[in-house]
Scaffold this motif. Structure first.
Motif, short mmCIF file in Angstrom:
data_model
loop_
_atom_site.label_atom_id
_atom_site.label_comp_id
_atom_site.label_asym_id
_atom_site.label_seq_id
_atom_site.Cartn_x
_atom_site.Cartn_y
_atom_site.Cartn_z
N CYS A 509 31.47 40.27 46.64
CA CYS A 509 31.62 40.69 45.09
C CYS A 509 30.21 40.83 44.53
O CYS A 509 29.31 40.25 44.59
CB CYS A 509 32.30 39.49 44.44
N LEU A 538 33.88 42.79 39.53
CA LEU A 538 34.59 41.78 40.16
C LEU A 538 33.68 40.59 40.49
O LEU A 538 32.59 40.76 40.85
CB LEU A 538 35.41 42.19 41.43
N ASP A 542 36.50 34.57 40.56
CA ASP A 542 37.67 35.04 40.28
C ASP A 542 38.17 35.37 41.47
O ASP A 542 39.71 35.29 41.96
CB ASP A 542 37.61 36.04 39.28
N VAL A 543 37.93 36.23 42.14
CA VAL A 543 38.62 37.02 43.57
C VAL A 543 38.98 35.90 44.54
O VAL A 543 39.92 35.85 45.02
CB VAL A 543 37.61 37.96 44.08
N GLN A 546 42.08 34.48 43.37
CA GLN A 546 43.16 35.41 43.54
C GLN A 546 43.77 35.66 44.91
O GLN A 546 45.06 35.53 45.35
CB GLN A 546 42.78 36.59 42.95
N LEU A 547 42.77 35.46 45.71
CA LEU A 547 43.02 35.83 47.14
C LEU A 547 43.64 34.58 47.68
O LEU A 547 44.78 34.60 48.58
CB LEU A 547 41.72 36.03 48.08
N VAL A 585 33.93 34.34 50.69
CA VAL A 585 33.85 35.17 49.36
C VAL A 585 32.50 34.69 48.80
O VAL A 585 32.20 33.54 48.48
CB VAL A 585 35.05 34.85 48.59
N MET A 605 34.10 44.57 47.69
CA MET A 605 34.97 44.99 46.27
C MET A 605 33.79 45.42 45.32
O MET A 605 32.69 45.34 45.39
CB MET A 605 35.44 43.55 45.68
#
Length: 738
Positions: A509, A538, A542-543, A546-547, A585, A605
């Motif tokens: 990200c 992004l 956060d990502v 969410q994942l 991530v 992303m």
């Protein structure tokens, strides 16, 4: 010899203090010579209208166009006298596209009288969008045709039918720069020509004064071509002379020759390698060993494809120096990368890295790590090992440069990701040798030949363009999340499929995502691209959440970013390398050096927010084992956008050298040359390093001949003057330090 006084004259004496102050603050122009070398960006022809269809958002532009329509609107306003406000809307055209100009309040009177339909003028302002239409609010303008008013006459009096458009700012429009140039142009006759007469005549180049006149006041397109040819040669040749003198000076320095023994550490290391070196690795190693054996310091650039085995070549060079009784230091730009290099080098060497320890091999040395976050006891031991010579190899970050760090006999400095280090940092490390140590500079970003000649022209270059056996191909695809959301859902399915096969994945990200990184909360200005997107980039935090709760539920997901504590970062990388994490991530902290062969898929992303070279670097983290790699470039940008074309280019080729050319064509030269110019403004105003490959190569050849015949340029005082102008004190230090 001093610069010619006419060109050295401060602008405040010639143009007055107010104009000179704006020129200094906004364009960095201080003298008459500076202004004469501020060349037009392009030219408008009087009989033609400009293209308005391709104006860049949020940038300051200058256009020449014709007024198609002008309307004055009156509206109710509490601020205006008698409660009525005025707004003037002017539409200008180029025959194929239209652009709206808007003026408010007291600013409408003059343009209302002057900008009548059919009038041609130059307009300058910042491009914005209102009601889905491009507009310039309150632009400055200069009439080009009129009924004999002074402004029109001053522009019409410029020689020729070509109107120069200068790189300008909101505070200083192109035509104001043009008028200032007109004032100083007579001084161009006194410009000292830096090119040796034989070179200029042999190549049919016009004299410098003539080139300056033609670039600013051309009568024909042939004038512009003559001037550009000449001024490109000036830039290429003077820079190449600076680099040639640097190469020549290096050959005069002493260094300790470092020749590896036939049955020493290097031979023992080669014997235990479980694979065969590629032909490229062997060839480059031989070039390096030849350099190390000489009595002058090696200055070599090692560049190559992502995953081509540069670290292996660098390690063999370090072992050769240790074999010969010296020490080697590798400087890495981040703690994550330093720790990764240390771990992989110790693993590759095995018992050969256990010098002085029980079970260590007879020829073994010690490999130590030195970073800023180490505990006091470990740091003390590492420093002691370096001072006594117990440690033959040290890998570290900026911590290596500190005064406390002393070497027993530093013989080789390896700088990884050279562009991330300042001149002073590299120089401080090189200064720790008893005599100048040999220098090997590595870059994982493949560089076009012309850039290498222009930026690293003082280094000999070695290229690794072969991938080691066993490396798998990487398939790359663009995932258009906005057009086809089901493609993104499929991307997460692919990640789950790879994990089910026992492999691992990266998700990258553009930002971290805590409060400090949020443009709204931090008060940071968002870029034009962000504004156009109306969505912040992004973020890792956060990502990842969410994942873990959504499409990758049940998988082991961890995060890695630059603001984590070094120990935490190292622990995350260790778990990922050991296969204890399924999906990492991360930000671009994983861009270079991270080596986990079991990771087979990467999802990037907001891929359009990364540069071409950066995407190529990131992609190189997968496909490092025997299983094929997959890289998915997720974007919400529309198909026709430049950002999407850039992603298509990355997906279409794995050739880093080809991508580096594309990257360079899409960026300004100054970005590329910034580091070579010690971070100051690029000296290249006319030369385009991709387009002018031939000139650069020929200039390097000519410069090498000139410096070989006359190293101090005693017989070429004008060239020496130009060199002094190029190499202000800061740049001179850059070239002296390397």
């Amino acid at each position: 010899m001093d610069l010619v006084p006419a060109l050295e004259e401060p602008l405040k004496k010639v143009l007055g203090p107010a104009t000179a102050k704006v020129m200094a603050e906004h364009l960095g122009l201080l003298t008459v010579g500076d202004l004469l070398h501020h060349y037009p960006r392009r030219y408008e022809e009087r009989g033609q209208l400009t293209h308005l269809s391709d104006l860049p958002m949020d940038e300051h532009v200058t256009v020449v166009a014709q007024v198609a329509d002008a309307r004055l609107h009156t509206f109710a306003s509490g601020k205006a006298p008698r409660g009525k406000g005025q707004r003037l809307e002017v539409t200008i055209t180029d025959g194929s596209g239209r652009l709206q100009l808007v003026f408010f309040g007291n600013g409408v009177h003059k343009p209302h009288k002057e900008l009548l339909p059919g009038t041609r003028a130059m307009f300058a302002g910042k491009v914005s969008v209102f009601n889905r239409r491009l507009q310039l609010a309150h632009p400055a303008y200069e009439l080009l045709r009129g009924d004999g008013d002074g402004a029109a006459e001053s522009v019409e009096s410029w020689a020729g039918a070509l109107i120069p458009i200068y790189p300008a700012t909101a505070k200083l429009e192109s035509w104001k720069i043009g008028k200032a140039v007109q004032t100083v142009l007579p001084s161009a006759q006194e410009a000292v020509d830096p090119l040796p007469p034989s070179l200029r005549q042999g190549r049919g180049l016009v004299p410098l004064p003539e080139a300056l006149l033609k670039i600013h006041r051309p009568h024909t397109k042939a004038d512009i071509a003559d001037a550009r040819d000449r001024l490109k040669w000036d830039e290429a040749f003077v820079l190449q002379v600076a680099l040639a003198r640097r190469r020549h000076a290096d050959t005069q320095l002493p260094a300790v020759p470092r020749r590896p023994g036939p049955d020493g550490l290097l031979a023992a290391f080669d014997d235990r390698l479980p694979f065969t070196l590629t032909e490229g690795q062997r060839k480059v190693s031989e070039e390096i060993f030849d350099d190390l054996a000489t009595e002058h310091p090696m200055h070599r650039l090692l560049q190559g494809e992502v995953g081509s085995g540069k670290t292996m070549v660098a390690l063999r060079a370090m072992l050769a120096v240790v074999d010969a009784g010296g020490q080697a230091a590798m400087l890495a730009p981040t703690e994550v990368l330093a720790q990764q290099h240390h771990r992989s080098i110790v693993e590759m060497m095995g018992e050969l890295a256990e010098g002085g320890m029980l079970g260590g091999a007879e020829d073994a040395t010690k490999v130590v790590l030195l970073t800023g976050s180490m505990g006091a006891a470990a740091r003390r031991q590492a420093l002691l090992d370096l001072t006594t010579g117990e440690a033959g190899i040290v890998i570290g970050t900026h911590a290596l440069i500190e005064d406390k760090v002393q070497f027993h006999d530093l013989g080789l400095v390896v700088v990884d990701e050279q562009h991330r280090f300042g001149v002073e940092q590299r120089d401080a490390l090189r200064g720790k040798g008893k005599q100048p140590p040999h220098l090997l500079v590595m870059t994982a970003t493949p560089i076009p030949r012309t850039v290498a000649m222009t930026v690293f022209g003082d280094l000999e270059t070695s290229v690794l363009d072969q991938l080691p056996a066993g490396r798998s191909p990487i398939a790359s695809h663009v995932v258009p999340a906005a057009d086809k959301p089901h493609f993104l859902a499929r991307a997460w399915e692919r990640v789950r499929e790879e994990v089910a096969k026992g492999h691992q994945a990266y998700v990258v990200c553009p930002r971290i995502g805590d409060e400090e990184d949020d443009p709204k909360k931090s008060g940071k200005k968002k870029s034009a691209e962000d504004e156009a997107d109306k969505r912040p980039p992004l973020a890792v935090l956060d990502v990842a959440g969410q994942l873990a709760e959504g499409p990758l539920r049940g998988l082991r997901v961890e995060v890695l970013h630059g603001r984590m504590q070094p120990d935490d970062k190292d622990a995350v990388m260790r778990r990922f390398a050991a296969g204890e994490t399924d999906v990492l991530v991360a930000t671009t902290v994983i861009e270079v050096g991270v080596n986990v062969p079991n990771a087979t898929v990467m999802v990037i992303m907001d891929a359009d927010r990364f540069g071409v070279s950066q995407l190529h670097q990131l992609r190189g983290r997968v496909g490092r084992g025997s299983a094929p790699g997959l890289c998915l470039l997720v974007t919400e940008m529309p198909e026709a956008s430049a950002a999407r074309q850039r992603l298509n280019a990355v997906a279409s080729t794995l050739d880093g050298f080809e991508l580096s050319r594309i990257d360079l064509e899409q960026r300004r030269e100054g970005d590329v040359l910034g580091q070579a110019q010690s971070g100051t403004r690029s000296s290249l105003r006319m030369l385009a390093v991709i387009d002018d490959e031939e000139i650069i190569a020929e200039a390097r050849e000519e410069a090498t001949k000139v410096v070989a015949a006359d190293p101090d340029l005693e017989h070429l005082p004008a060239l020496r003057t130009a060199l002094d102008a190029l190499l202000d004190e800061e740049r001179e230090q850059y070239l002296e330090k390397g």
